[in-house]
Design a protein around this motif. Structure first.
Motif, mmCIF file in Angstrom:
data_model
loop_
_atom_site.group_PDB
_atom_site.id
_atom_site.type_symbol
_atom_site.label_atom_id
_atom_site.label_comp_id
_atom_site.label_asym_id
_atom_site.label_seq_id
_atom_site.Cartn_x
_atom_site.Cartn_y
_atom_site.Cartn_z
ATOM 1 N N ILE A 168 0.853 -1.189 0.000
ATOM 2 C CA ILE A 168 0.000 0.000 0.000
ATOM 3 C C ILE A 168 0.891 1.242 0.000
ATOM 4 O O ILE A 168 1.662 1.456 0.933
ATOM 5 C CB ILE A 168 -0.937 0.015 1.217
ATOM 6 N N PRO A 169 0.820 2.050 -1.049
ATOM 7 C CA PRO A 169 1.724 3.201 -1.146
ATOM 8 C C PRO A 169 1.329 4.314 -0.179
ATOM 9 O O PRO A 169 0.211 4.360 0.329
ATOM 10 C CB PRO A 169 1.557 3.651 -2.597
ATOM 11 N N LYS A 201 -1.061 6.290 4.403
ATOM 12 C CA LYS A 201 -1.444 5.220 3.491
ATOM 13 C C LYS A 201 -2.543 5.695 2.551
ATOM 14 O O LYS A 201 -3.517 6.307 2.986
ATOM 15 C CB LYS A 201 -1.913 3.990 4.277
ATOM 16 N N ALA A 202 -2.357 5.420 1.277
ATOM 17 C CA ALA A 202 -3.335 5.843 0.278
ATOM 18 C C ALA A 202 -4.593 4.991 0.372
ATOM 19 O O ALA A 202 -4.600 3.918 0.986
ATOM 20 C CB ALA A 202 -2.737 5.744 -1.120
ATOM 21 N N LYS A 237 -11.455 0.105 -13.059
ATOM 22 C CA LYS A 237 -10.028 -0.064 -12.778
ATOM 23 C C LYS A 237 -9.688 0.547 -11.423
ATOM 24 O O LYS A 237 -10.163 1.623 -11.076
ATOM 25 C CB LYS A 237 -9.200 0.597 -13.878
ATOM 26 N N LYS A 238 -8.841 -0.153 -10.647
ATOM 27 C CA LYS A 238 -8.493 0.294 -9.308
ATOM 28 C C LYS A 238 -7.315 1.267 -9.336
ATOM 29 O O LYS A 238 -6.407 1.131 -10.167
ATOM 30 C CB LYS A 238 -8.144 -0.892 -8.405
ATOM 31 N N PHE A 239 -7.337 2.232 -8.406
ATOM 32 C CA PHE A 239 -6.213 3.159 -8.290
ATOM 33 C C PHE A 239 -6.066 3.629 -6.849
ATOM 34 O O PHE A 239 -7.002 3.559 -6.055
ATOM 35 C CB PHE A 239 -6.380 4.360 -9.227
ATOM 36 N N TYR A 289 -2.216 12.941 -4.827
ATOM 37 C CA TYR A 289 -1.536 11.679 -5.136
ATOM 38 C C TYR A 289 -2.438 10.755 -5.962
ATOM 39 O O TYR A 289 -3.628 10.625 -5.702
ATOM 40 C CB TYR A 289 -1.127 10.971 -3.842
ATOM 41 N N PHE A 290 -1.835 10.091 -7.001
ATOM 42 C CA PHE A 290 -2.586 9.164 -7.850
ATOM 43 C C PHE A 290 -1.636 8.096 -8.364
ATOM 44 O O PHE A 290 -0.523 8.382 -8.817
ATOM 45 C CB PHE A 290 -3.203 9.901 -9.024
#
Length: 506
Positions: free
Chosen positions: A463-464, A471-472, A485-487, A500-501
């Motif tokens: 997890i970035p 944590k994003a 689609k997951k991001f 942040y993306f």
């Protein structure tokens, strides 16, 4: 596009009022069409601390969209009978940092629906219905002479509060904010004018009562009265003025004297009117700052005749303050460049001050308890979802179980699940009946459970972190180009997001 009016000082309170003429269509116009139906982004755009909307034209089934705004207290009233008509809202910024200069100013103390005090207090803990007049812990007070204003007719008073036209909020700085949408009498009938006059009489009497109690009062909204000849393009065209001279004071006086009762009543409340009275305690903030020399200062235009491009309109929207706030006014103006409605926003910056005793926040350092009129309580905007409802349906109970008189235990009632769905959805209803009959849960799960399962696809080290070092959050794209689609994105709300993306691996 940025809002062109900047605050002079961070200690000023920015107030914005806007008749949006339907909050759903409001988001179809620039710049709001870029804000993803987010009132939070709208309020940030205006840099608003207190914002009031009129003519929301919304209903209980979608109130959750406008009643839970991050960082704001939300208060909304809608008509008791007419669906999708009228309705006003008031949002107050939440200040939690004790070092913020607005901390001891913007704490919400009480909130009340309507102008008469005869509406019932929501979520009354005693179990028996109480009006605001009967519940000092919830009411703002100031009911003296209210009934006398329209000869004590209770039925008439109740009708004034049936159309969702007003909410009143008391702040810790000894100030009462009133968001109001006054009746218009567009058909110019005798009955319509009587209703409007009754509403205005009660409203202004209530404001005088608050002022007598030592309160500051700020009335924000669509008053539906053009106060002077210069506030109506049509009046400027039709009122007879001798050639080769401009308007003088007698022209204003003659115009007011020969006009409608509602305009005369309105002017009698204003200390800066050409015809003030002994009851005058209100100041027109926009006219006070901009001056009488500014003409064509209109806030609403005829959309059928498309008169906005030539600025042929009327000024009906105001921020009025009691005269003890005159020296605290820093700025005020209309914003005709802002689209989104047939009206335009009006704003004022006021240097409100904490109460002299500095006891606006209790000794324990905590803000006052949130009033029962707050949307999350009034409209029960909790965290429950449809899954909870289905679990109760499987047990053969209604979503709200009743109590028997004998043992006070909850007893379910037989129900028809068809009533929870729109007619015509026969296939969906049949599937639900089948699921219940076979004692299987519907193919749904709580949002948090789904979120945990999605996160379970990733090791915790995968997890970035966003630019905040946090944590994003895993999200799902809803665009036509990348549906489903997951991001990864910043977990903070839009106004605090670091931007942040990152696409998540599939």
């Amino acid at each position: 596009m940025e809002f062109c009016h900047k605050k002079n000082s961070p200690g000023d309170v920015r107030l914005v009022t806007f008749n949006v003429n339907g909050i759903k269509t409001f988001f179809q116009y620039h710049p709001f069409n870029k804000m993803h139906n987010s009132l939070e982004l709208v309020f940030d755009f205006f840099n608003a601390d207190i914002i009031t909307f009129q003519e929301l034209k919304t209903s209980k089934d979608i109130i959750y969209k406008w009643g839970k705004i991050n960082g704001y207290h939300s208060f909304i009233t809608i008509p008791k009978s007419k669906r999708g008509y009228s309705g006003v809202g008031c949002w107050i910024k939440k200040i939690t940092d004790v070092k913020n200069p607005l901390y001891n100013i913007l704490q919400v103390v009480k909130a009340e629906e309507g102008i008469t005090g005869y509406l019932n207090v929501p979520n009354n803990s005693s179990g028996s219905a109480k009006t605001y007049r009967q519940d000092p812990s919830s009411s703002l007070g100031g009911y003296e002479k209210i009934d006398d204003a329209i000869f004590g007719d209770i039925d008439t008073l109740l009708k004034l509060d049936q159309e969702g036209r007003c909410v009143m909020i008391e702040l810790s700085c000894n100030t009462i904010i009133i968001s109001c949408y006054c009746p218009a009498n567009s058909m110019r009938t005798e009955v319509g004018e009587s209703f409007r006059m009754n509403f205005l009489k009660v409203l202004f009497q209530r404001i005088r009562n608050f002022y007598t109690m030592g309160k500051n009062v700020i009335l924000m909204g669509d008053i539906n009265v053009a106060r002077d000849i210069i506030d109506s393009a049509e009046s400027m065209d039709t009122f007879i003025i001798p050639k080769n001279r401009g308007l003088n004071e007698n022209d204003f006086i003659n115009y007011i004297n020969k006009t409608t009762p509602s305009r005369k009543l309105f002017n009698s409340q204003l200390i800066d009117s050409k015809l003030p009275s002994e009851n005058s305690i209100l100041l027109d903030s926009t006219r006070y700052i901009q001056g009488y020399q500014r003409l064509k200062m209109y806030t609403v235009w005829n959309t059928i005749l498309n008169t906005r491009p030539i600025n042929y309109g009327t000024r009906l929207d105001y921020i009025l303050v009691t005269k003890n706030l005159r020296d605290d006014l820093q700025n005020a103006d209309i914003c005709p460049e802002i689209l989104g409605s047939d009206h335009c926003p009006v704003f004022a910056d006021i240097a409100l001050k904490p109460k002299p005793d500095c006891n606006s926040v209790p000794d324990n350092g905590l803000p006052p308890q949130t009033p029962k009129l707050e949307c999350k309580y009034y409209y029960k905007l909790g965290t429950s979802d449809i899954t909870t409802m289905f679990s109760k349906l499987q047990r053969g109970t209604t979503p709200t179980a009743s109590k028997t008189k004998s043992n006070s235990k909850k007893v379910g009632k037989p129900i028809r699940i068809d009533g929870f769905f729109k007619t015509g959805k026969t296939k969906s209803i049949a599937n639900i009946h089948k699921l219940i009959k076979t004692n299987k849960n519907p193919p749904m799960m709580p949002r948090e459970t789904l979120k945990q399962q999605q996160l379970g696809m990733f090791d915790k080290n995968d997890i970035p972190l966003c630019k905040h070092g946090e944590k994003a959050t895993l999200k799902t794209s809803k665009t036509d180009k990348n549906p489903g689609k997951k991001f990864w994105a910043c977990s903070q709300p839009p106004n605090a997001s670091c931007g942040y993306f990152q696409w998540a691996p599939t």
